[in-house]
Design a protein around this motif. Structure first.
Motif, PDB file in Angstrom:
ATOM      1  N   LEU A   1       0.826  -1.207   0.000  1.00 29.75           N
ATOM      2  CA  LEU A   1       0.000   0.000   0.000  1.00 29.75           C
ATOM      3  C   LEU A   1       0.859   1.256   0.000  1.00 29.75           C
ATOM      4  O   LEU A   1       0.538   2.242  -0.666  1.00 29.75           O
ATOM      5  CB  LEU A   1      -0.937  -0.014   1.215  1.00 29.75           C
ATOM      6  CG  LEU A   1      -2.068  -1.046   1.180  1.00 29.75           C
ATOM      7  CD1 LEU A   1      -2.861  -1.016   2.476  1.00 29.75           C
ATOM      8  CD2 LEU A   1      -2.996  -0.788  -0.009  1.00 29.75           C
ATOM      9  N   LYS A   2       1.960   1.227   0.743  1.00 33.97           N
ATOM     10  CA  LYS A   2       2.847   2.394   0.780  1.00 33.97           C
ATOM     11  C   LYS A   2       3.495   2.626  -0.573  1.00 33.97           C
ATOM     12  O   LYS A   2       3.707   3.756  -0.990  1.00 33.97           O
ATOM     13  CB  LYS A   2       3.914   2.199   1.846  1.00 33.97           C
ATOM     14  CG  LYS A   2       3.411   2.373   3.271  1.00 33.97           C
ATOM     15  CD  LYS A   2       4.547   2.231   4.267  1.00 33.97           C
ATOM     16  CE  LYS A   2       4.039   2.457   5.699  1.00 33.97           C
ATOM     17  NZ  LYS A   2       5.116   2.285   6.687  1.00 33.97           N
ATOM     18  N   GLN A   3       3.831   1.511  -1.285  1.00 38.76           N
ATOM     19  CA  GLN A   3       4.453   1.658  -2.600  1.00 38.76           C
ATOM     20  C   GLN A   3       3.486   2.227  -3.624  1.00 38.76           C
ATOM     21  O   GLN A   3       3.885   2.941  -4.538  1.00 38.76           O
ATOM     22  CB  GLN A   3       4.974   0.295  -3.076  1.00 38.76           C
ATOM     23  CG  GLN A   3       6.180  -0.204  -2.294  1.00 38.76           C
ATOM     24  CD  GLN A   3       6.606  -1.584  -2.728  1.00 38.76           C
ATOM     25  OE1 GLN A   3       5.871  -2.271  -3.449  1.00 38.76           O
ATOM     26  NE2 GLN A   3       7.780  -2.007  -2.296  1.00 38.76           N
ATOM     27  N   LYS A   4       2.186   1.896  -3.461  1.00 36.55           N
ATOM     28  CA  LYS A   4       1.186   2.393  -4.406  1.00 36.55           C
ATOM     29  C   LYS A   4       0.764   3.823  -4.122  1.00 36.55           C
ATOM     30  O   LYS A   4       0.228   4.504  -4.998  1.00 36.55           O
ATOM     31  CB  LYS A   4      -0.048   1.494  -4.388  1.00 36.55           C
ATOM     32  CG  LYS A   4       0.199   0.118  -4.975  1.00 36.55           C
ATOM     33  CD  LYS A   4      -1.072  -0.690  -4.972  1.00 36.55           C
ATOM     34  CE  LYS A   4      -0.842  -2.057  -5.606  1.00 36.55           C
ATOM     35  NZ  LYS A   4      -2.084  -2.872  -5.603  1.00 36.55           N
ATOM     36  N   THR A   5       0.974   4.280  -2.887  1.00 39.39           N
ATOM     37  CA  THR A   5       0.565   5.641  -2.534  1.00 39.39           C
ATOM     38  C   THR A   5       1.499   6.646  -3.189  1.00 39.39           C
ATOM     39  O   THR A   5       2.720   6.586  -2.991  1.00 39.39           O
ATOM     40  CB  THR A   5       0.602   5.830  -1.009  1.00 39.39           C
ATOM     41  OG1 THR A   5      -0.235   4.836  -0.419  1.00 39.39           O
ATOM     42  CG2 THR A   5       0.113   7.217  -0.631  1.00 39.39           C
ATOM     43  N   PRO A   6       0.994   7.585  -4.021  1.00 35.84           N
ATOM     44  CA  PRO A   6       1.872   8.564  -4.664  1.00 35.84           C
ATOM     45  C   PRO A   6       2.494   9.508  -3.653  1.00 35.84           C
ATOM     46  O   PRO A   6       1.856   9.933  -2.698  1.00 35.84           O
ATOM     47  CB  PRO A   6       0.926   9.308  -5.616  1.00 35.84           C
ATOM     48  CG  PRO A   6      -0.429   9.131  -5.015  1.00 35.84           C
ATOM     49  CD  PRO A   6      -0.428   7.776  -4.363  1.00 35.84           C
ATOM     50  N   VAL A   7       3.781   9.794  -3.873  1.00 36.35           N
ATOM     51  CA  VAL A   7       4.501  10.710  -2.985  1.00 36.35           C
ATOM     52  C   VAL A   7       4.293  12.140  -3.470  1.00 36.35           C
ATOM     53  O   VAL A   7       4.549  12.463  -4.624  1.00 36.35           O
ATOM     54  CB  VAL A   7       6.001  10.365  -2.969  1.00 36.35           C
ATOM     55  CG1 VAL A   7       6.756  11.342  -2.070  1.00 36.35           C
ATOM     56  CG2 VAL A   7       6.193   8.929  -2.512  1.00 36.35           C
ATOM     57  N   MET A   8       3.781  12.987  -2.611  1.00 35.35           N
ATOM     58  CA  MET A   8       3.524  14.380  -2.946  1.00 35.35           C
ATOM     59  C   MET A   8       4.827  15.165  -2.868  1.00 35.35           C
ATOM     60  O   MET A   8       5.454  15.286  -1.817  1.00 35.35           O
ATOM     61  CB  MET A   8       2.497  14.971  -1.970  1.00 35.35           C
ATOM     62  CG  MET A   8       1.160  14.228  -1.985  1.00 35.35           C
ATOM     63  SD  MET A   8       0.348  14.323  -3.598  1.00 35.35           S
ATOM     64  CE  MET A   8      -0.039  16.058  -3.670  1.00 35.35           C
ATOM     65  N   LYS A   9       5.291  15.699  -4.052  1.00 33.60           N
ATOM     66  CA  LYS A   9       6.516  16.480  -4.086  1.00 33.60           C
ATOM     67  C   LYS A   9       6.206  17.963  -3.887  1.00 33.60           C
ATOM     68  O   LYS A   9       5.309  18.504  -4.531  1.00 33.60           O
ATOM     69  CB  LYS A   9       7.226  16.285  -5.428  1.00 33.60           C
ATOM     70  CG  LYS A   9       7.725  14.859  -5.637  1.00 33.60           C
ATOM     71  CD  LYS A   9       8.483  14.761  -6.945  1.00 33.60           C
ATOM     72  CE  LYS A   9       9.014  13.343  -7.154  1.00 33.60           C
ATOM     73  NZ  LYS A   9       9.732  13.209  -8.430  1.00 33.60           N
ATOM     74  N   ALA A  10       6.944  18.601  -3.025  1.00 30.70           N
ATOM     75  CA  ALA A  10       6.748  20.027  -2.758  1.00 30.70           C
ATOM     76  C   ALA A  10       7.329  20.847  -3.894  1.00 30.70           C
ATOM     77  O   ALA A  10       8.430  20.573  -4.383  1.00 30.70           O
ATOM     78  CB  ALA A  10       7.432  20.398  -1.434  1.00 30.70           C
ATOM     79  N   GLU A  11       6.562  21.816  -4.382  1.00 27.04           N
ATOM     80  CA  GLU A  11       7.035  22.671  -5.457  1.00 27.04           C
ATOM     81  C   GLU A  11       8.043  23.689  -4.927  1.00 27.04           C
ATOM     82  O   GLU A  11       7.852  24.285  -3.869  1.00 27.04           O
ATOM     83  CB  GLU A  11       5.849  23.399  -6.099  1.00 27.04           C
ATOM     84  CG  GLU A  11       4.866  22.448  -6.767  1.00 27.04           C
ATOM     85  CD  GLU A  11       3.752  23.217  -7.441  1.00 27.04           C
ATOM     86  OE1 GLU A  11       3.757  24.461  -7.315  1.00 27.04           O
ATOM     87  OE2 GLU A  11       2.898  22.580  -8.087  1.00 27.04           O
ATOM     88  N   ARG A  12       9.144  23.844  -5.713  1.00 28.33           N
ATOM     89  CA  ARG A  12      10.182  24.768  -5.281  1.00 28.33           C
ATOM     90  C   ARG A  12       9.842  26.184  -5.775  1.00 28.33           C
ATOM     91  O   ARG A  12       9.509  26.405  -6.939  1.00 28.33           O
ATOM     92  CB  ARG A  12      11.531  24.339  -5.832  1.00 28.33           C
ATOM     93  CG  ARG A  12      11.947  22.954  -5.338  1.00 28.33           C
ATOM     94  CD  ARG A  12      13.268  22.555  -5.949  1.00 28.33           C
ATOM     95  NE  ARG A  12      14.337  23.483  -5.599  1.00 28.33           N
ATOM     96  CZ  ARG A  12      15.567  23.369  -6.071  1.00 28.33           C
ATOM     97  NH1 ARG A  12      15.859  22.383  -6.898  1.00 28.33           N
ATOM     98  NH2 ARG A  12      16.502  24.246  -5.727  1.00 28.33           N
ATOM     99  N   ALA A  13       9.870  27.148  -4.893  1.00 24.00           N
ATOM    100  CA  ALA A  13       9.577  28.536  -5.253  1.00 24.00           C
ATOM    101  C   ALA A  13      10.875  29.274  -5.484  1.00 24.00           C
ATOM    102  O   ALA A  13      11.776  29.260  -4.638  1.00 24.00           O
ATOM    103  CB  ALA A  13       8.765  29.203  -4.135  1.00 24.00           C
TER     104      ALA A  13
END
Length: 235
Positions: free
Chosen positions: A214-226
């Motif tokens: 389940l952890k592998q299938k969960t997409p990782v949210m990447k923080a946008e660089r400002a």
């Protein structure tokens, strides 16, 4: 997840009374020398669990909280007496094989625990479903552990099933391999402890594997660089 699905999932797997709550271990370890014994005690416990949960849910609003436990025990004892008389009348061989562990269902922590924790606080249909799922989960553990011990100890499966289902059940007996002498470690109490430990370890491995997937299938949210430039800062 709806409440019905949650109750089913809790009883059969996530909060299984045998593998997770570790309740009712005395009969679970004592009588599971064969599939027949495990299934017989499991069905008796299931019927008592469903009946007592329904009865407790019906009377929950009329029983004072100070005397609720004695009342619950009396209800459970009434159902156990009925089951004991029925087994004495229709499955006498199994009744003799299970012996003292049939009346001891009254003291099974699974039954009094579900009456106190769930049936006394929920409606009749949900209490019945909770009793059914907890009973099925407990019975499955009894049957699997009984099958494991019977196979290792005697080399057979479903031996003596005619005591529970009648004479036609002789055909269900399976002889997996022949043994000159029984493997006593599997048949006696130490084998029950070892088998129970293996089942708990297997469940934990499956849970860990599922959680990892389940952890592998969960997409990782990447923080946008400002990026801030000098011009933007001045403006």
């Amino acid at each position: 997840m709806s409440e019905v699905k949650e109750v089913i999932w809790q009883g059969l797997w996530k909060n299984n009374p045998g593998l997770v709550q570790l309740l009712g271990l005395c009969p679970l370890l004592a009588v599971t020398a064969s599939v027949t014994n495990g299934l017989g005690l499991g069905l008796a416990t299931l019927l008592v669990l469903v009946g007592s949960n329904i009865s407790v849910a019906v009377v929950r609003n009329w029983v004072p909280s100070e005397i609720r436990i004695p009342v619950f025990v009396m209800i459970i004892a009434a159902y156990v007496t009925c089951i004991q008389l029925l087994m004495n009348a229709y499955t006498y061989g199994l009744y003799q094989s299970l012996g003292i562990f049939i009346p001891l269902i009254v003291t099974n922590c699974v039954i009094i625990g579900r009456a106190e924790a769930y049936a006394s606080k929920n409606s009749v249909p949900m209490a019945a479903l909770d009793g059914l799922m907890m009973g099925v989960g407990f019975t499955l553990v009894l049957v699997v552990l009984g099958g494991l011990r019977e196979l290792l100890g005697q080399g057979t499966l479903f031996d003596g099933m005619e005591m529970l289902l009648g004479s036609w059940a002789h055909a269900l007996r399976i002889e997996v391999f022949q043994v000159d002498s029984h493997f006593l470690l599997a048949i006696l109490a130490p084998g029950a402890f070892l088998g129970m430990g293996l089942l708990i370890a297997l469940k934990n491995l499956i849970d860990a594997h599922v959680e990892k997937r389940l952890k592998q299938k969960t997409p990782v949210m990447k923080a946008e660089r400002a990026r801030v430039t000098a011009n933007q800062t001045q403006s």
